[in-house]
Design an enzyme around this catalytic site. Sequence first.
Site, PDB file in Angstrom:
ATOM      1  CG  ASP A   7      -1.901   1.078   1.274  1.00  0.00           C
ATOM      2  OD1 ASP A   7      -2.729   1.084   0.365  1.00  0.00           O
ATOM      3  OD2 ASP A   7      -1.845   1.935   2.170  1.00  0.00           O
ATOM      4  CG  HIS A  30      -9.872  -1.076  -2.520  1.00  0.00           C
ATOM      5  ND1 HIS A  30      -8.743  -1.344  -3.266  1.00  0.00           N
ATOM      6  CD2 HIS A  30      -9.437  -0.416  -1.435  1.00  0.00           C
ATOM      7  CE1 HIS A  30      -7.685  -0.878  -2.654  1.00  0.00           C
ATOM      8  NE2 HIS A  30      -8.070  -0.294  -1.541  1.00  0.00           N
ATOM      9  CG  ASP A  31      -8.418   2.919  -3.239  1.00  0.00           C
ATOM     10  OD1 ASP A  31      -7.197   2.687  -3.301  1.00  0.00           O
ATOM     11  OD2 ASP A  31      -9.095   2.789  -2.204  1.00  0.00           O
TER      12      ASP A  31
HETATM   13  O1  TEU Z   1      -4.734   4.162  -1.594  1.00  0.00           O
HETATM   14  C1  TEU Z   1      -3.802   5.214  -1.747  1.00  0.00           C
HETATM   15  C2  TEU Z   1      -4.340   6.202  -2.665  1.00  0.00           C
HETATM   16  O2  TEU Z   1      -3.616   6.883  -3.320  1.00  0.00           O
HETATM   17  C3  TEU Z   1      -5.819   6.304  -2.819  1.00  0.00           C
HETATM   18  O3  TEU Z   1      -6.399   6.476  -1.538  1.00  0.00           O
HETATM   19  C4  TEU Z   1      -6.123   7.522  -3.634  1.00  0.00           C
HETATM   20  O4  TEU Z   1      -5.605   8.613  -2.895  1.00  0.00           O
HETATM   21  C5  TEU Z   1      -7.600   7.626  -3.883  1.00  0.00           C
HETATM   22  O5  TEU Z   1      -8.247   7.153  -2.779  1.00  0.00           O
HETATM   23  C6  TEU Z   1      -7.978   6.816  -5.116  1.00  0.00           C
HETATM   24  O6  TEU Z   1      -7.140   7.062  -6.140  1.00  0.00           O
HETATM   25  C7  TEU Z   1      -4.309   3.176  -0.676  1.00  0.00           C
HETATM   26  C8  TEU Z   1      -5.477   2.215  -0.498  1.00  0.00           C
HETATM   27  O7  TEU Z   1      -5.764   1.588  -1.746  1.00  0.00           O
HETATM   28  C9  TEU Z   1      -6.649   3.012   0.004  1.00  0.00           C
HETATM   29  O8  TEU Z   1      -7.810   2.181   0.089  1.00  0.00           O
HETATM   30  C10 TEU Z   1      -6.297   3.565   1.377  1.00  0.00           C
HETATM   31  O9  TEU Z   1      -7.367   4.393   1.805  1.00  0.00           O
HETATM   32  C11 TEU Z   1      -5.011   4.403   1.305  1.00  0.00           C
HETATM   33  O10 TEU Z   1      -3.972   3.777   0.571  1.00  0.00           O
HETATM   34  C12 TEU Z   1      -4.449   4.603   2.706  1.00  0.00           C
HETATM   35  O11 TEU Z   1      -3.973   3.369   3.186  1.00  0.00           O
END
Ligand code: TEU
Length: 661
Positions: free
Chosen positions: A298, A431-432
């Site tokens: 991550d 998931h993001d």
């Molecule tokens: O995501 C990092 C990240 O860059 C994303 O959160 C991005 O900022 C945005 O949400 C979608 O492009 C990782 C994990 O995938 C995310 O689920 C976590 O929330 C984050 O790190 C913190 O651990």
Amino acid sequence: MAHYRIRRTRRRVNPVLDESSRLREFYAHPVGRDVIDKLLHQQGHSNRWVDNPVVGRLRLRTVSRLSRLFTRHDLVPTLLALLNAEPDAPEPGSGPRETTWWKEAVFYQIFPRSFADSNGDGIGDLGGLLDHLDDLQGLGVDCLWLTPIYDSPNEDGGYDVRDYRAVMTEMGTLDQVDALIAECHARGMRIILDLVVNHTSDQHVWFQRALADPDGPYGDYYFLLPPDPEDPERPPNNWRSAFSGPAWRWLPEIQRWVLHLFAPSQPDLNWENHRVRDEVIDLCRWWFDRGIDGFRMDVINFISKTPGLPDGHDLIGDMVEVAGVEHYFYGPRLHEFLRELRDRAFDPPGAREPKLMVGETPGVGVETGRLLTGADRGELDLIFSFDHLESGSHSRYDDYRYDLEFYKRYLVDYQSRLGSNDWLTLFFENHDNPRMISKVNPDPQHRVALGKLLGTLLLTMRGTPFLYQGQELAAVNQPFESLEELQDVESLNRFRTLVEAGVSEAEALGQVLTSSRDHSRIPMPWDSGPGAGFTTGTPWLAGREDPGFSVAEQDRDPRSVLNHYRRLLRLRHASPALRFGEVDVVDAERSGYFAWFRTADHERWFVQLNLTDAPLEVPAVDAAAELVLGSHESPDPAALAPYESRLYRWRATDNLDSQRD
Ligand code: TEU
Ligand code: CA
């Protein structure tokens, strides 16, 4: 302690640049190339103008003057510091491409909380996952990636870890993890977990010990800084959190500021402290001993911060919203820390088989990605770059239609720059991010065709495909109407911050409903019964009725997207050419049309995609080619229907040379 500083056995490849350097030298630098491409992409411009000889000859001091003239800012000094910290250029490699398991595997990402609930509490769990392993094996995927299942207060979907060696109570038990690992391996499948070590939860014991004794050994596990006596209210720098607001939280009980690039409850770990690195290496080994095949890591590119934590450049902050990002997205000791992780944990001397290192690397582009994953680098194996996830000058928060022609040009350019040392991941969803079908075209009439097209693209292109749960069902965004329906901390923080900044509630809600990570966290629809077969209870996050698109309904329909994915995966498994074959794109300049050959040994495939919502005339395909899999019944040989995809194969006995276009 062996030091993993970059062994300067190799001479510096990149010249040290300064204000007298020319723009073309800046663009020739791997970091410079990625930075300019990203800035141009942000502004919706092509990088072609950098090739213009007049523009390329501009000295950086002239660019500075122009930048100050038009934007009151001067990015050049900041960018020069970033470039001059990277002495290496990617080595393309001249030997044959190495064929390792993770280059031919198809990965399937699972968000366990929304996959299957086995005990009726409305929360997906490991028992539910174990119950559906046959479905995943039947789909034909090779390696599962589980997002965090560790003990966590769950303020960020499990990405706030409280205990790396314990399983979240609602998720299940360590015995179930062991069973899952064994069951995957028994099926010839693999499994990787999610390593979240840029930060911990503030409930982790390390942080609790740091609070108890900020000047003790655990105080240095985090970035705990005293207030500025001149201005104690002001955080140590202007960095902003990815989840809105400052990246600093004031801890009155110990009179310190603590850095958090994400939620306030996710304090960043200080990787400069070798004890932190030792802890991470130890927990990785602990999981490897249990048999996992590697980790998705991550925001692993964030672990090295610029010493002194200097202020971020205002213009960059305005452009990408996270002020300070230039000081941690590709930090000065990143390569060194990654080499240490590989050397001491993932691929130690004498290891039978290296453990997979898939870096999630927001902000990393093609060239910096090659420097992080090149087979000669001894660092990561694969990365997720997100440069392709928004087209034009759009951000995730814009309600716009994603242009697949952009992805085609991005991918053609990316593939053209890779040598035998390089490989890449192929993905649209996780998931993001919202669902890709909805980003391209939410019109329900195109849903099935688009679902098949996106699957065909990922599963017949060269690279390692990562499918996200539900993608094989043509999952789409949810018609959320109110904030109350959302759970995602990023969405809720963004709404509040926007409204506090004076944005209307309607505009703030629009941004958040368009972009919310909850779109991709709706429970998997296993059948059309109550609870969609996901749970017998009340789901933790409610999804809308979606008749016809559950696993059970699609399983019965031979023309379903699910069965299309199953066929694609079978064809890919049976074909070395679809896994390792060279890619020859045809008519690359023809907008809306994406077609390519995959060739290896005595196999040749031809893929044709219509990237548009209108019919597209196409040249007739050689009669010797067999249409093995098409998205539409009774295809017109002279035209592709909207979002139609076709996969042709020449029989191995045919003389392939005569087929070249
Ligand atoms: O995501 C990092 C990240 O860059 C994303 O959160 C991005 O900022 C945005 O949400 C979608 O492009 C990782 C994990 O995938 C995310 O689920 C976590 O929330 C984050 O790190 C913190 O651990
Ligand atoms: Ca459950």
